[in-house]
Design a protein around this motif. Structure first.
Motif, mmCIF file in Angstrom:
data_model
loop_
_atom_site.group_PDB
_atom_site.id
_atom_site.type_symbol
_atom_site.label_atom_id
_atom_site.label_comp_id
_atom_site.label_asym_id
_atom_site.label_seq_id
_atom_site.Cartn_x
_atom_site.Cartn_y
_atom_site.Cartn_z
ATOM 1 N N THR A 133 -11.155 3.000 49.253
ATOM 2 C CA THR A 133 -11.456 2.781 50.687
ATOM 3 C C THR A 133 -12.377 3.898 51.195
ATOM 4 O OG1 THR A 133 -9.384 3.881 51.256
ATOM 5 C CG2 THR A 133 -9.339 1.487 51.235
ATOM 6 N N TYR A 134 -12.203 5.113 50.655
ATOM 7 C CA TYR A 134 -13.077 6.232 51.056
ATOM 8 C C TYR A 134 -14.533 5.944 50.657
ATOM 9 C CZ TYR A 134 -15.091 10.932 51.168
ATOM 10 O OH TYR A 134 -15.915 12.012 51.413
ATOM 11 N N HIS A 135 -14.702 5.497 49.396
ATOM 12 C CA HIS A 135 -16.080 5.194 48.959
ATOM 13 C C HIS A 135 -16.710 4.150 49.872
ATOM 14 C CE1 HIS A 135 -14.907 6.519 44.669
ATOM 15 N NE2 HIS A 135 -15.317 7.517 45.401
ATOM 16 N N ASP A 150 -30.907 11.026 60.533
ATOM 17 C CA ASP A 150 -30.446 12.091 61.440
ATOM 18 C C ASP A 150 -30.116 13.356 60.647
ATOM 19 O OD1 ASP A 150 -30.699 10.393 63.545
ATOM 20 O OD2 ASP A 150 -28.564 9.869 63.668
ATOM 21 N N MET A 151 -29.426 13.167 59.536
ATOM 22 C CA MET A 151 -29.076 14.347 58.725
ATOM 23 C C MET A 151 -30.345 15.024 58.207
ATOM 24 S SD MET A 151 -25.807 13.095 56.461
ATOM 25 C CE MET A 151 -25.564 14.641 55.593
ATOM 26 N N ASN A 152 -31.287 14.209 57.715
ATOM 27 C CA ASN A 152 -32.523 14.782 57.165
ATOM 28 C C ASN A 152 -33.277 15.590 58.219
ATOM 29 O OD1 ASN A 152 -32.221 13.798 54.607
ATOM 30 N ND2 ASN A 152 -33.350 11.911 54.993
ATOM 31 N N LEU A 433 -20.871 6.825 41.383
ATOM 32 C CA LEU A 433 -22.264 7.288 41.510
ATOM 33 C C LEU A 433 -22.426 8.008 42.846
ATOM 34 C CD1 LEU A 433 -25.198 7.177 40.378
ATOM 35 C CD2 LEU A 433 -25.502 5.080 41.681
ATOM 36 N N CYS A 434 -23.022 9.209 42.806
ATOM 37 C CA CYS A 434 -23.068 10.067 44.000
ATOM 38 C C CYS A 434 -23.781 9.383 45.173
ATOM 39 C CB CYS A 434 -23.789 11.363 43.662
ATOM 40 S SG CYS A 434 -24.074 12.379 45.118
ATOM 41 N N PRO A 435 -23.084 9.174 46.280
ATOM 42 C CA PRO A 435 -23.746 8.549 47.422
ATOM 43 C C PRO A 435 -24.652 9.528 48.169
ATOM 44 C CG PRO A 435 -21.470 9.077 47.976
ATOM 45 C CD PRO A 435 -21.668 9.474 46.544
ATOM 46 N N GLY A 436 -24.501 10.837 47.880
ATOM 47 C CA GLY A 436 -25.298 11.846 48.604
ATOM 48 C C GLY A 436 -26.622 12.140 47.940
ATOM 49 N N GLU A 443 -33.506 17.047 50.483
ATOM 50 C CA GLU A 443 -33.308 18.458 50.809
ATOM 51 C C GLU A 443 -33.988 19.369 49.784
ATOM 52 O OE1 GLU A 443 -29.191 19.669 51.115
ATOM 53 O OE2 GLU A 443 -29.745 21.388 52.342
ATOM 54 N N ILE A 444 -33.787 19.057 48.511
ATOM 55 C CA ILE A 444 -34.348 19.938 47.467
ATOM 56 C C ILE A 444 -35.880 19.881 47.524
ATOM 57 C CG2 ILE A 444 -34.403 20.450 44.995
ATOM 58 C CD1 ILE A 444 -31.678 18.810 44.890
ATOM 59 N N LEU A 445 -36.426 18.667 47.714
ATOM 60 C CA LEU A 445 -37.893 18.545 47.767
ATOM 61 C C LEU A 445 -38.459 19.263 48.987
ATOM 62 C CD1 LEU A 445 -38.402 14.824 46.664
ATOM 63 C CD2 LEU A 445 -39.107 16.879 45.406
#
Ligand code: HEM
Length: 548
Positions: A133-135, A150-152, A433-436, A443-445
């Motif tokens: 349910t969290y995923h 918004d986060m970006n 699979l990482c949703p982030g 962010e890294i780029l």
């Protein structure tokens, strides 16, 4: 009369033979073959301590097995080498599951209330269990779209402002890893927690890092009150700050991802204190790997002037404009879609440095993997990234080199090179699979682009030579999939911009289109395979029904 030495030697020999026999009798012929059994139950541990992250490739090269068993005092460990077995493991996510391991790690690491611990442990692989349910709750908030935008936006603003401030100092010297860590923690947590980000208090960041260093012991629950007392105290301090943040309603100005997490917790009956404890776990997932990847991309860019120049040229070819007030504006879409060498360098950082062994599953019932290998209930499965990321049959003869052009189209055909997506392990795969990953890529780029455009970096020691030894790294950690440098080192920053006060900002159009990585291909590939498997199962059921 026999000497004590002789008696001891006989006893040892008998124990040795008994342990060998125990392994032989309890290893089913259909299980993957057991290796490293010369010193029964201990050889795998001795080899791990000696060879550290290199153990997985050593064993693969020595025995050349698709999958093998390590017998250890605590559990059987099945180690997967054959790439084609990875999707087979991921398909069986109810039987070969990550969530029971995650539940236990959370119980030990976060010490939530008994009721919440019970919630975590109840039916961890079930559709209505905490983890699935969290995923479902958080994935949409991190997928390309308004929440991610918004986060970006906040993340790039924090980085751009911080680098402008750094430029105002004259040739600052900093410890590189520490500096990257601080920049990424601030940018990520600003994006996540909004204007009342608890990490804005330097004490929270300092104590968080203290907690982080105790995580391996805490998550195992190995006598934490004796072995990691400082870690427990540090955690309680950070929890108290998150609790304040929730109690004062500051979370209302946080990201959609935070809202989704908070809402999910409320629906599962978590108290505010449990939600605050949960944030400690969530912060690890969102910070740790991005810090390491950002460190490594700067390391590879600045230690190789050729790569650095190519990437700067790409960025400058249409990626920067000037606002009316003279602010330099970097276009993130240009970075993502018109800078193939920088994006390829990032993917190569993921392949070359992302060789921790995070991908771990628990066997919940006896299972025949791919109809061939018997996996016994109670065992652990490991799928080491290093085996996949350094397999010459997948990546070619130059697999051991850092080739920043590996991910560019083939110069002869102009077509994208095809690699097996299951062999690219950095963001995991299957149901976890990482949703982030979209946020992390952005962010890294953005961080790397802004840094290389504004600064030259030079190590203070070694005559300016770039060196980062990873030999002592185990390549294992909680929420850490990267090898870590053994020692941090001082670097001097030289501004490339004459006007120290010149401001920079990053322009974003929106994230509907994401940076293409092999992880996304894997998602599509796995969806197609699942659909095929479902269709086959349906067809079998239909035929069975007809024959009845
Ligand atoms: C380079 C950076 C990152 C890497 C390499 C990475 C890697 C991973 C991996 C391998 C997993 C799956 C674990 C498993 O299957 O065993 C995972 C899960 C996850 N990641 Fe990331 N991650 C990164 C950054 C982020 C960021 C920035 C966020 C959020 C903004 C994030 C959020 C998550 C979440 C929510 C999960 C699911 C955890 C769960 O199942 O409880 N990650 N990540």
């Amino acid at each position: 009369m026999a000497s004590p030495f002789a008696i001891a030697a006989v006893v040892l020999a008998l124990i040795y033979l008994a342990l060998r026999a125990l392994i032989n009798f309890t290893q089913h012929p259909d299980e993957p073959p057991a290796v490293l059994t010369s010193i029964p139950f201990l050889e795998p541990i001795i080899c791990l301590l000696q060879r550290r992250y290199k153990i997985w490739q050593d064993v693969k090269n020595k025995f050349n097995l698709p999958i093998y068993t390590l017998r250890t005092p605590l559990a059987r460990i099945y180690v997967v080498n054959d790439t084609s077995l990875i999707p087979a493991v991921e398909r069986q996510n109810k039987v070969l599951a990550f969530s029971p391991i995650e539940a236990e790690a959370m119980v030990h690491l976060l010490e939530m209330s008994d009721k919440t611990n019970q919630t975590l442990r109840t039916n961890p692989t079930g559709e209505d269990g905490h983890f699935i349910t969290y995923h479902h709750a958080v994935r949409p908030a991190l997928a390309p779209g308004p929440g991610l935008d918004d986060m970006n936006r906040i993340m790039v603003d924090t980085i751009a402002t911080s680098l402008t401030n750094l430029r105002q100092q004259s040739s600052p010297v900093v410890k590189l890893f520490d500096w990257v860590q601080h920049e990424i923690i601030m940018a990520t947590t600003d994006a996540e927690f909004g204007p009342y980000n608890p990490f804005r208090d330097p004490e929270v960041e300092r104590i968080w890092l203290k907690f982080e260093s105790h995580v391996p012991i805490l998550s195992l629950g190995a006598f934490p009150r004796v072995l990691a007392r400082e870690g427990l105290e540090a955690r309680e301090f950070v929890v108290s700050r998150f609790l304040q943040y929730f109690q004062q309603g500051h979370y209302r100005l946080g990201s959609s991802f935070l809202h989704a997490r908070f809402q999910h917790g409320q629906e599962r009956g978590l108290t505010l204190e449990d939600a605050a404890r949960g944030e400690v776990g969530a912060a690890m997932a969102i910070i740790n790997n991005t810090v390491a990847a950002s460190f490594w991309i700067l390391f590879h860019l600045f230690s190789n002037p050729g790569i650095l120049e190519e990437c700067r040229r790409e960025l400058q070819a249409g990626g920067i404009s000037t606002d009316e007030d003279g602010t330099q504006v970097l276009d993130l879409d240009h970075v993502k879609f018109n800078c193939p060498v920088l994006v390829s360098t990032l993917q190569e950082v993921f392949r070359y440095r992302g060789i921790g062994t995070l991908i771990i599953r628990s066997v919940l019932e006896d299972h025949k993997l791919s109809g061939r290998y018997l996996l016994k209930k109670g065992a652990i499965i490991l799928m080491p990234n290093s085996v996949q990321h350094f397999d010459p049959s997948i990546w070619g003869a130059d697999v051991n080199e850092f080739n920043h052009r590996r991910w560019l189209p083939d110069p002869k055909t102009g077509k994208r090179r095809r690699y097996n997506p299951s062999a690219f392990r950095i963001f995991g795969s299957g149901s976890t699979l990482c949703p982030g990953r979209h946020f992390a890529n952005n962010e890294i780029l953005a961080f790397a682009a802004l840094t290389i455009l504004q600064f030259d970096l030079r190590p203070k020691a070694n005559n300016g030579r770039w060196e980062a030894n990873t030999n002592r790294s185990f390549g294992m950690g909680v929420a850490r999939v990267f090898l870590m440098p053994e020692k941090d080192f001082d670097v001097e920053f030289f501004s490339r911009i004459q006007d120290r006060n010149q401001r920079w900002r990053v322009h974003l159009t929106g994230s509907k289109k994401a940076v293409h990585t092999l992880a996304d291909e894997m998602e599509a590939h796995e969806k197609a395979m699942h659909a095929k498997a479902d269709a086959e199962a349906e067809e079998k059921a239909r035929v069975r029904k007809l024959s009845v």
